[in-house]
Motif scaffolding. Sequence first.
Motif, PDB file in Angstrom:
ATOM      1  N   ASP A 211      39.161  32.717  46.377  1.00  0.00           N
ATOM      2  CA  ASP A 211      39.969  33.904  45.327  1.00  0.00           C
ATOM      3  C   ASP A 211      38.684  33.820  43.706  1.00  0.00           C
ATOM      4  O   ASP A 211      39.212  35.008  43.285  1.00  0.00           O
ATOM      5  CB  ASP A 211      41.393  34.052  44.875  1.00  0.00           C
ATOM      6  N   ALA A 212      38.693  32.429  43.899  1.00  0.00           N
ATOM      7  CA  ALA A 212      37.791  32.442  42.695  1.00  0.00           C
ATOM      8  C   ALA A 212      36.612  33.874  42.348  1.00  0.00           C
ATOM      9  O   ALA A 212      36.524  33.315  41.728  1.00  0.00           O
ATOM     10  CB  ALA A 212      37.629  31.139  42.406  1.00  0.00           C
ATOM     11  N   HIS A 213      35.665  33.372  43.737  1.00  0.00           N
ATOM     12  CA  HIS A 213      34.879  33.943  43.518  1.00  0.00           C
ATOM     13  C   HIS A 213      34.689  34.750  43.189  1.00  0.00           C
ATOM     14  O   HIS A 213      33.952  36.181  42.047  1.00  0.00           O
ATOM     15  CB  HIS A 213      33.619  32.815  44.683  1.00  0.00           C
ATOM     16  N   GLN A 214      35.568  35.638  43.998  1.00  0.00           N
ATOM     17  CA  GLN A 214      36.077  37.120  44.641  1.00  0.00           C
ATOM     18  C   GLN A 214      36.435  37.925  42.558  1.00  0.00           C
ATOM     19  O   GLN A 214      35.901  38.526  42.493  1.00  0.00           O
ATOM     20  CB  GLN A 214      37.064  37.508  44.977  1.00  0.00           C
ATOM     21  N   ALA A 215      37.001  36.796  42.472  1.00  0.00           N
ATOM     22  CA  ALA A 215      37.570  36.852  40.468  1.00  0.00           C
ATOM     23  C   ALA A 215      35.843  37.291  40.136  1.00  0.00           C
ATOM     24  O   ALA A 215      36.608  38.254  38.521  1.00  0.00           O
ATOM     25  CB  ALA A 215      38.430  36.280  40.001  1.00  0.00           C
ATOM     26  N   TRP A 216      35.637  36.198  39.804  1.00  0.00           N
ATOM     27  CA  TRP A 216      34.388  35.795  39.430  1.00  0.00           C
ATOM     28  C   TRP A 216      33.662  36.974  39.253  1.00  0.00           C
ATOM     29  O   TRP A 216      32.853  38.046  38.078  1.00  0.00           O
ATOM     30  CB  TRP A 216      33.244  34.620  39.204  1.00  0.00           C
ATOM     31  N   LEU A 217      33.451  37.500  40.493  1.00  0.00           N
ATOM     32  CA  LEU A 217      32.561  38.940  41.233  1.00  0.00           C
ATOM     33  C   LEU A 217      32.671  39.901  40.820  1.00  0.00           C
ATOM     34  O   LEU A 217      31.623  40.926  40.252  1.00  0.00           O
ATOM     35  CB  LEU A 217      32.245  38.873  42.295  1.00  0.00           C
ATOM     36  N   ALA A 218      33.959  40.304  40.361  1.00  0.00           N
ATOM     37  CA  ALA A 218      34.747  41.830  39.952  1.00  0.00           C
ATOM     38  C   ALA A 218      33.998  42.188  38.102  1.00  0.00           C
ATOM     39  O   ALA A 218      34.048  43.656  37.699  1.00  0.00           O
ATOM     40  CB  ALA A 218      36.192  41.569  40.006  1.00  0.00           C
ATOM     41  N   SER A 219      34.115  40.803  37.693  1.00  0.00           N
ATOM     42  CA  SER A 219      33.820  40.428  36.089  1.00  0.00           C
ATOM     43  C   SER A 219      31.909  40.391  36.141  1.00  0.00           C
ATOM     44  O   SER A 219      31.236  40.939  35.188  1.00  0.00           O
ATOM     45  CB  SER A 219      34.643  39.851  35.313  1.00  0.00           C
ATOM     46  N   SER A 220      31.307  41.309  37.224  1.00  0.00           N
ATOM     47  CA  SER A 220      30.120  40.286  36.672  1.00  0.00           C
ATOM     48  C   SER A 220      28.986  41.828  37.173  1.00  0.00           C
ATOM     49  O   SER A 220      29.234  42.285  38.229  1.00  0.00           O
ATOM     50  CB  SER A 220      29.762  39.535  37.846  1.00  0.00           C
ATOM     51  N   PRO A 221      27.503  41.375  37.408  1.00  0.00           N
ATOM     52  CA  PRO A 221      26.571  42.394  37.274  1.00  0.00           C
ATOM     53  C   PRO A 221      26.131  42.626  38.915  1.00  0.00           C
ATOM     54  O   PRO A 221      25.483  43.529  39.307  1.00  0.00           O
ATOM     55  CB  PRO A 221      25.787  42.909  36.384  1.00  0.00           C
ATOM     56  N   ARG A 222      26.548  41.210  39.159  1.00  0.00           N
ATOM     57  CA  ARG A 222      26.360  41.253  40.865  1.00  0.00           C
ATOM     58  C   ARG A 222      26.893  41.819  41.571  1.00  0.00           C
ATOM     59  O   ARG A 222      26.130  42.051  42.700  1.00  0.00           O
ATOM     60  CB  ARG A 222      26.912  39.459  40.760  1.00  0.00           C
ATOM     61  N   GLN A 223      27.790  42.858  41.405  1.00  0.00           N
ATOM     62  CA  GLN A 223      28.747  43.476  42.270  1.00  0.00           C
ATOM     63  C   GLN A 223      27.777  44.581  42.543  1.00  0.00           C
ATOM     64  O   GLN A 223      27.341  45.109  43.664  1.00  0.00           O
ATOM     65  CB  GLN A 223      29.644  43.941  42.218  1.00  0.00           C
ATOM     66  N   ALA A 224      27.101  45.386  41.787  1.00  0.00           N
ATOM     67  CA  ALA A 224      26.127  46.786  41.939  1.00  0.00           C
ATOM     68  C   ALA A 224      25.171  45.855  42.614  1.00  0.00           C
ATOM     69  O   ALA A 224      24.749  46.945  43.391  1.00  0.00           O
ATOM     70  CB  ALA A 224      25.917  46.915  40.194  1.00  0.00           C
ATOM     71  N   GLN A 225      24.327  44.869  42.640  1.00  0.00           N
ATOM     72  CA  GLN A 225      22.874  44.879  43.300  1.00  0.00           C
ATOM     73  C   GLN A 225      23.206  44.270  44.184  1.00  0.00           C
ATOM     74  O   GLN A 225      22.339  45.162  45.185  1.00  0.00           O
ATOM     75  CB  GLN A 225      22.589  42.837  42.543  1.00  0.00           C
ATOM     76  N   LEU A 226      24.538  43.722  44.784  1.00  0.00           N
ATOM     77  CA  LEU A 226      24.765  44.057  46.512  1.00  0.00           C
ATOM     78  C   LEU A 226      25.106  45.177  46.604  1.00  0.00           C
ATOM     79  O   LEU A 226      24.590  45.515  48.028  1.00  0.00           O
ATOM     80  CB  LEU A 226      26.449  42.875  45.961  1.00  0.00           C
ATOM     81  N   ARG A 227      25.637  46.244  46.031  1.00  0.00           N
ATOM     82  CA  ARG A 227      25.969  47.798  46.581  1.00  0.00           C
ATOM     83  C   ARG A 227      23.926  48.096  47.194  1.00  0.00           C
ATOM     84  O   ARG A 227      24.232  48.363  48.184  1.00  0.00           O
ATOM     85  CB  ARG A 227      26.774  47.922  45.400  1.00  0.00           C
ATOM     86  N   GLN A 228      23.404  47.751  46.424  1.00  0.00           N
ATOM     87  CA  GLN A 228      22.483  48.150  46.337  1.00  0.00           C
ATOM     88  C   GLN A 228      21.379  47.620  47.019  1.00  0.00           C
ATOM     89  O   GLN A 228      20.486  48.064  48.008  1.00  0.00           O
ATOM     90  CB  GLN A 228      21.323  48.044  44.752  1.00  0.00           C
ATOM     91  N   ALA A 229      21.895  46.544  47.570  1.00  0.00           N
ATOM     92  CA  ALA A 229      20.939  45.448  47.905  1.00  0.00           C
ATOM     93  C   ALA A 229      21.611  46.293  49.948  1.00  0.00           C
ATOM     94  O   ALA A 229      20.868  45.967  50.992  1.00  0.00           O
ATOM     95  CB  ALA A 229      21.236  44.315  48.213  1.00  0.00           C
ATOM     96  N   ARG A 230      22.772  46.182  50.127  1.00  0.00           N
ATOM     97  CA  ARG A 230      23.887  46.968  50.713  1.00  0.00           C
ATOM     98  C   ARG A 230      23.285  47.896  52.079  1.00  0.00           C
ATOM     99  O   ARG A 230      22.632  48.710  53.473  1.00  0.00           O
ATOM    100  CB  ARG A 230      24.790  46.358  51.082  1.00  0.00           C
ATOM    101  N   ALA A 231      22.788  49.277  50.974  1.00  0.00           N
ATOM    102  CA  ALA A 231      22.115  50.437  50.941  1.00  0.00           C
ATOM    103  C   ALA A 231      20.714  50.570  51.820  1.00  0.00           C
ATOM    104  O   ALA A 231      20.499  51.094  52.818  1.00  0.00           O
ATOM    105  CB  ALA A 231      22.023  50.995  49.880  1.00  0.00           C
ATOM    106  N   ARG A 232      19.950  49.027  51.004  1.00  0.00           N
ATOM    107  CA  ARG A 232      18.832  49.117  52.058  1.00  0.00           C
ATOM    108  C   ARG A 232      18.516  48.757  52.612  1.00  0.00           C
ATOM    109  O   ARG A 232      17.573  48.904  53.438  1.00  0.00           O
ATOM    110  CB  ARG A 232      18.204  48.219  50.376  1.00  0.00           C
ATOM    111  N   TYR A 233      19.859  47.697  53.286  1.00  0.00           N
ATOM    112  CA  TYR A 233      19.531  46.672  53.828  1.00  0.00           C
ATOM    113  C   TYR A 233      20.116  47.904  55.076  1.00  0.00           C
ATOM    114  O   TYR A 233      19.207  47.355  56.627  1.00  0.00           O
ATOM    115  CB  TYR A 233      20.410  45.609  54.599  1.00  0.00           C
ATOM    116  N   ARG A 234      20.717  48.425  54.865  1.00  0.00           N
ATOM    117  CA  ARG A 234      21.206  49.867  56.011  1.00  0.00           C
ATOM    118  C   ARG A 234      20.220  50.547  56.282  1.00  0.00           C
ATOM    119  O   ARG A 234      19.755  51.088  57.468  1.00  0.00           O
ATOM    120  CB  ARG A 234      22.374  50.553  55.956  1.00  0.00           C
TER     121      ARG A 234
END
Length: 282
Positions: A211-234
């Motif tokens: 939960d602590a990591h998820q809370a940190w991620l919600a306010s981090s630009p890392r989340q947008a980077q993950l979405r792009q990485a998922r799209a590239r992988y798919r």
Amino acid sequence: MLARAPDDVPGAGARRIGLTGAPGAGKSTLAGHLALHRARGGHRMGVLAVDPSSPKSGGAILGDRIRMDDLAGSPDLYIRSIGSRSTSDGLSDNLPEMLDLMDAHGFDEVLLETVGVGQAEYAARAQVDTLLLVLLPESGDVVQAMKAGIMEMADLFVVNKCDLAGAQKMATDIQRIAAVSRREAGTWQPRVLLASSSKPETIEALSQAIDAHQAWLASSPRQAQLRQARARYRLRRVVERLAAHAIAALPAPVFDTSMPRQLAHVIEALQHSASDTTETTP
């Protein structure tokens, strides 16, 4: 294949938690207890456990589901074992599509368990929000053999079966290695936790760390980077599958021609596949 892919999945999907580690580290049992714990908190949970497929027959034992079936049932807990099939990265051919479908069907969280250790961390990293690296107290040699990049992939290090001797020493060793790993300022600092399926308080502590990591991620630009990485992988996985089908369908005489000619045949087949998809997609 492409025509069946969901295009209208909401942007805010299920939170994704990945568990990876060497075979025998107890990932399946840990994933089951963690999922059950979080489901009791009102979350609609899904568990996708990837089992290795036979390179000869293509079949998989799907033993992860058998081990998790011993857990007490919950109407909000869905468990599915899937074979890795033709992939070699610890995941499964159709994993991105399955994750999208779970988003579309309203799951709050999905736990993803990968096959083995090695390349799996790199592939799983893009598919999940929080990545747990599960280790055993006697995994010292494994940790020493790991590349620095793999250690930097994990958000949480979990020393499982912590009731065994050497667990605390293992946790200390991981903390020492993680401390010298290069991380940019402002990034998440990985935590090291002890866990055991026979100790509910350790499952609770692990859940709180997630939960602590998820809370940190919600306010981090890392989340947008993950979405792009998922799209590239798919996209890469789709192209790889289509290319494999195109090569398998080539007539034998093509392989007696030059490499540029062989490549031209494959590209032509891929173009036909793309055209067919465009025509069949509403």
